[in-house]
Write a protein that holds these residues in place. Structure first.
Motif, mmCIF file in Angstrom:
data_model
loop_
_atom_site.group_PDB
_atom_site.id
_atom_site.type_symbol
_atom_site.label_atom_id
_atom_site.label_comp_id
_atom_site.label_asym_id
_atom_site.label_seq_id
_atom_site.Cartn_x
_atom_site.Cartn_y
_atom_site.Cartn_z
ATOM 1 N N SER A 90 12.729 -2.362 -15.472
ATOM 2 C CA SER A 90 13.706 -1.333 -15.791
ATOM 3 C C SER A 90 14.740 -1.233 -14.673
ATOM 4 O O SER A 90 14.380 -1.195 -13.495
ATOM 5 C CB SER A 90 13.009 0.016 -15.957
ATOM 6 O OG SER A 90 13.969 1.050 -16.074
ATOM 7 N N ASN A 91 15.997 -1.192 -15.054
ATOM 8 C CA ASN A 91 17.076 -0.955 -14.098
ATOM 9 C C ASN A 91 17.361 0.534 -13.947
ATOM 10 O O ASN A 91 18.146 0.928 -13.102
ATOM 11 C CB ASN A 91 18.355 -1.671 -14.538
ATOM 12 C CG ASN A 91 18.219 -3.167 -14.455
ATOM 13 O OD1 ASN A 91 17.557 -3.688 -13.566
ATOM 14 N ND2 ASN A 91 18.834 -3.875 -15.393
ATOM 15 N N ALA A 92 16.699 1.354 -14.769
ATOM 16 C CA ALA A 92 16.951 2.789 -14.779
ATOM 17 C C ALA A 92 16.002 3.541 -13.848
ATOM 18 O O ALA A 92 15.796 4.735 -14.014
ATOM 19 C CB ALA A 92 16.807 3.321 -16.204
ATOM 20 N N THR A 93 15.437 2.854 -12.867
ATOM 21 C CA THR A 93 14.516 3.480 -11.931
ATOM 22 C C THR A 93 14.892 3.097 -10.502
ATOM 23 O O THR A 93 15.540 2.077 -10.289
ATOM 24 C CB THR A 93 13.058 3.059 -12.230
ATOM 25 O OG1 THR A 93 12.187 3.662 -11.270
ATOM 26 C CG2 THR A 93 12.889 1.562 -12.184
ATOM 27 N N ASP A 94 14.478 3.920 -9.561
ATOM 28 C CA ASP A 94 14.710 3.609 -8.149
ATOM 29 C C ASP A 94 13.661 2.649 -7.610
ATOM 30 O O ASP A 94 13.798 2.139 -6.502
ATOM 31 C CB ASP A 94 14.686 4.892 -7.304
ATOM 32 C CG ASP A 94 15.887 5.782 -7.589
ATOM 33 O OD1 ASP A 94 16.915 5.262 -8.058
ATOM 34 O OD2 ASP A 94 15.794 7.003 -7.338
ATOM 35 N N GLU A 95 12.600 2.411 -8.376
ATOM 36 C CA GLU A 95 11.526 1.524 -7.948
ATOM 37 C C GLU A 95 12.043 0.086 -7.883
ATOM 38 O O GLU A 95 12.571 -0.430 -8.869
ATOM 39 C CB GLU A 95 10.351 1.625 -8.931
ATOM 40 C CG GLU A 95 9.139 0.831 -8.530
ATOM 41 C CD GLU A 95 7.988 0.958 -9.520
ATOM 42 O OE1 GLU A 95 6.839 0.813 -9.086
ATOM 43 O OE2 GLU A 95 8.241 1.189 -10.718
ATOM 44 N N GLN B 73 7.848 -2.903 -9.255
ATOM 45 C CA GLN B 73 7.565 -2.746 -10.682
ATOM 46 C C GLN B 73 6.601 -3.834 -11.150
ATOM 47 O O GLN B 73 5.648 -3.561 -11.883
ATOM 48 C CB GLN B 73 8.850 -2.827 -11.506
ATOM 49 C CG GLN B 73 9.789 -1.655 -11.340
ATOM 50 C CD GLN B 73 11.035 -1.808 -12.183
ATOM 51 O OE1 GLN B 73 10.955 -2.099 -13.373
ATOM 52 N NE2 GLN B 73 12.211 -1.640 -11.567
ATOM 53 N N SER C 173 1.106 9.513 -18.189
ATOM 54 C CA SER C 173 2.429 9.209 -17.626
ATOM 55 C C SER C 173 3.133 8.114 -18.387
ATOM 56 O O SER C 173 2.575 7.501 -19.296
ATOM 57 C CB SER C 173 2.281 8.791 -16.168
ATOM 58 O OG SER C 173 1.705 7.502 -16.093
ATOM 59 N N GLU C 174 4.351 7.832 -17.963
ATOM 60 C CA GLU C 174 5.133 6.755 -18.581
ATOM 61 C C GLU C 174 4.598 5.386 -18.210
ATOM 62 O O GLU C 174 5.013 4.385 -18.750
ATOM 63 C CB GLU C 174 6.613 6.874 -18.197
ATOM 64 C CG GLU C 174 6.933 6.428 -16.769
ATOM 65 C CD GLU C 174 6.781 7.511 -15.715
ATOM 66 O OE1 GLU C 174 7.189 7.255 -14.572
ATOM 67 O OE2 GLU C 174 6.272 8.604 -15.997
ATOM 68 N N HIS C 175 3.644 5.314 -17.255
ATOM 69 C CA HIS C 175 3.146 4.025 -16.799
ATOM 70 C C HIS C 175 1.954 3.542 -17.621
ATOM 71 O O HIS C 175 1.427 2.498 -17.355
ATOM 72 C CB HIS C 175 2.733 4.104 -15.319
ATOM 73 C CG HIS C 175 3.878 4.457 -14.428
ATOM 74 N ND1 HIS C 175 5.015 3.707 -14.369
ATOM 75 C CD2 HIS C 175 4.065 5.495 -13.580
ATOM 76 C CE1 HIS C 175 5.856 4.261 -13.505
ATOM 77 N NE2 HIS C 175 5.281 5.342 -13.023
#
Length: 129
Positions: free
Chosen positions: A6-11, A16, A126-128
Motif C-alpha cells: 500500500s502506498n497509502a501508509t507511512d509504513e 509491509q 485490525s486491518e492487518h
C-alpha cells in the motif's frame, strides 16, 4: 504467498513485506521449511527494488523466522509453535503498551480504553488480518 503493498501508509515497503510474511508464518499459512520466493523473484512480482525485498528478508532472518542458504534460497525457519506464540504474545504486549500510552495522553480512563478494546475485538480485529 500473498503480499499486498500500500502506498497509502507511512509504513515502509520493506516493513509491509516483512509484516505480511511474519503474519503468514505466525498463522501457519507458511509452514516450517516452506520455501519463500527468491529475493529477485519477489521484487519482480511486486515490481519493487531488489534492495527492498532483501531488507525485508534480512529483518525476518534477524528475528529467526526465516533461514537463507546461499545458492538454495530462503525458507521458513523451523520455529516451534510455542516460541511463535511467545513472540506473537510479546508483539501484542508492545502494541497494547503503545495504546495505553496514547490513551493516557488523550486523557482516556481505563474503562473507556477497555470498552474500546472490547468493541474492536468484537468487530474482528485490525486491518492487518
Amino acid at each position: 504467498m500473498n503480499i499486498i503493498l500500500s502506498n497509502a501508509t507511512d509504513e515502509p515497503i520493506y516493513a509491509q513485506i516483512a509484516r505480511q510474511i511474519r503474519e503468514q508464518i505466525w498463522s501457519g499459512s507458511l509452514a516450517s521449511g516452506a520455501p519463500l520466493p527468491s529475493i529477485r523473484q519477489l521484487a519482480k512480482d511486486l515490481r519493487i527494488s531488489v534492495i527492498t525485498t532483501k531488507r525485508a528478508y534480512e529483518e525476518l532472518e534477524k528475528e529467526g523466522l526465516i533461514d537463507s542458504v546461499v545458492g538454495k534460497g530462503s525458507f521458513v525457519a523451523g520455529v516451534s509453535p510455542a516460541l511463535l506464540r511467545e513472540r506473537r504474545l510479546r508483539r501484542v504486549e508492545e502494541l497494547l503498551e503503545e495504546a495505553v500510552g496514547d490513551s493516557r495522553a488523550l486523557g482516556m480512563g481505563l474503562d473507556e480504553l477497555v470498552g474500546l478494546l472490547a468493541i474492536l475485538y468484537e468487530n474482528g480485529g485490525s486491518e492487518h488480518e
